[in-house]
Design an enzyme around this catalytic site. Structure first.
Site, PDB file in Angstrom:
ATOM      1  N   SER A 146       0.857  -1.191   0.000  1.00 32.22           N
ATOM      2  CA  SER A 146       0.000   0.000   0.000  1.00 32.22           C
ATOM      3  C   SER A 146       0.887   1.233   0.000  1.00 32.22           C
ATOM      4  CB  SER A 146      -0.899   0.017   1.239  1.00 32.22           C
ATOM      5  OG  SER A 146      -1.541   1.271   1.393  1.00 32.22           O
ATOM      6  N   TYR A 159      -2.171  -1.126  10.300  1.00 33.69           N
ATOM      7  CA  TYR A 159      -2.202  -1.384   8.857  1.00 33.69           C
ATOM      8  C   TYR A 159      -0.921  -0.881   8.187  1.00 33.69           C
ATOM      9  CZ  TYR A 159      -3.734  -1.218   3.989  1.00 33.69           C
ATOM     10  OH  TYR A 159      -3.823  -1.383   2.627  1.00 33.69           O
TER      11      TYR A 159
END
Length: 255
Positions: A146, A159
């Site tokens: 990401s 995350y």
């Protein structure tokens, strides 16, 4: 199947193929000629729908279920994917992941582990199992990371940390797996559109569109295209690399 046949003869496993990005990856790999094993845990109907569409278009696809927080299940999944297509596996895409929002000050260790176990430990276990490629002439492993591996967001301490670790895991694995002919890379998407996203997060969608150099959100197929490239002979000298797919959003200055 449409496409240029960049992955003709390949066998691929896509984890988390019941979700939007996973479906896009699986479809693009199949369109380029790969036989695809679509992994899911709970989104069975969605994965089955994608597999049916692939088969109706002339491709080969199967759906496999596994809980990737179980290390042994990860190893069984990789072995079964190879077994279902003649004992070969040439491409693994570690896409499965979770993205809850939780403020750091109130986060429990259990909430932290739930994200890390799915986003990072499962990547470790599946990549370890993919070492079987060394006896099959090589292959490729692609982790879906990401842009948050480098650019933090509030509520995403778990995350972002997991995705940053995934990028470093790929770089290290690239060094160890390289002598076997196995390349390991990451794809770091920006915001990928999905049904209902604009209604649920209108302000965020607006900001992303404004930040994008091309004026739109990403599509699952954009991530799929990156995975096709990294699994194809076009990337035969690309390993240990993080390919950012964000429409140029992270190229913008923050001052």
């Amino acid at each position: 199947m449409s496409g240029r046949g960049l992955l003709h003869g390949q066998v691929a496993l896509v984890t988390g193929a019941g979700g939007g990005i996973g479906r896009g990856i699986a479809r693009r790999l199949a369109e380029e000629g790969a036989a695809v094993a679509l992994h899911c845990r709970t989104s069975v109907a969605s994965a089955q729908e994608t597999a049916v569409a692939i088969r109706e278009a002339g491709g080969r696809a199967v759906v496999l279920r596994a809980d990737l927080t179980d290390e042994d299940a990860c190893h069984r999944l990789v072995a079964e994917a190879a077994e279902r297509f003649g004992g070969r596996l040439t491409a693994l895409v570690n896409n499965a992941g979770v993205q809850p929002v939780q403020e750091l000050a109130g986060m429990t260790a259990a909430e932290w582990r739930a994200v890390v176990d799915t986003n990072l430990t499962a990547v470790f276990a599946c990549t370890q199992a993919a070492a079987l490629m060394r006896d099959q002439g090589g292959g490729s492993v692609t982790h879906i990371a990401s842009v948050e591996a480098r650019f933090p967001a509030p509520g995403h301490a778990h995350y972002g940390a997991s995705k940053a670790a995934v990028v470093m895991h790929a770089r290290t694995a690239a060094l160890e797996y390289g002598p076997w002919g196995v390349r390991v890379n990451t794809v770091s998407p920006g915001l990928i559109d999905r049904e209902g996203l604009e209604d649920a997060w209108p302000e965020g969608v607006r900001r992303w569109r404004e930040a994008s150099a091309v004026g739109r959100l990403g599509r699952p197929e954009d991530v799929g295209d990156a995975c096709v490239f990294l699994a194809s002979p076009l990337a035969s000298w690309v390993t240990g690399h993080d390919l950012v797919v964000d429409g140029g959003a992270t190229s913008r200055p923050t001052w």
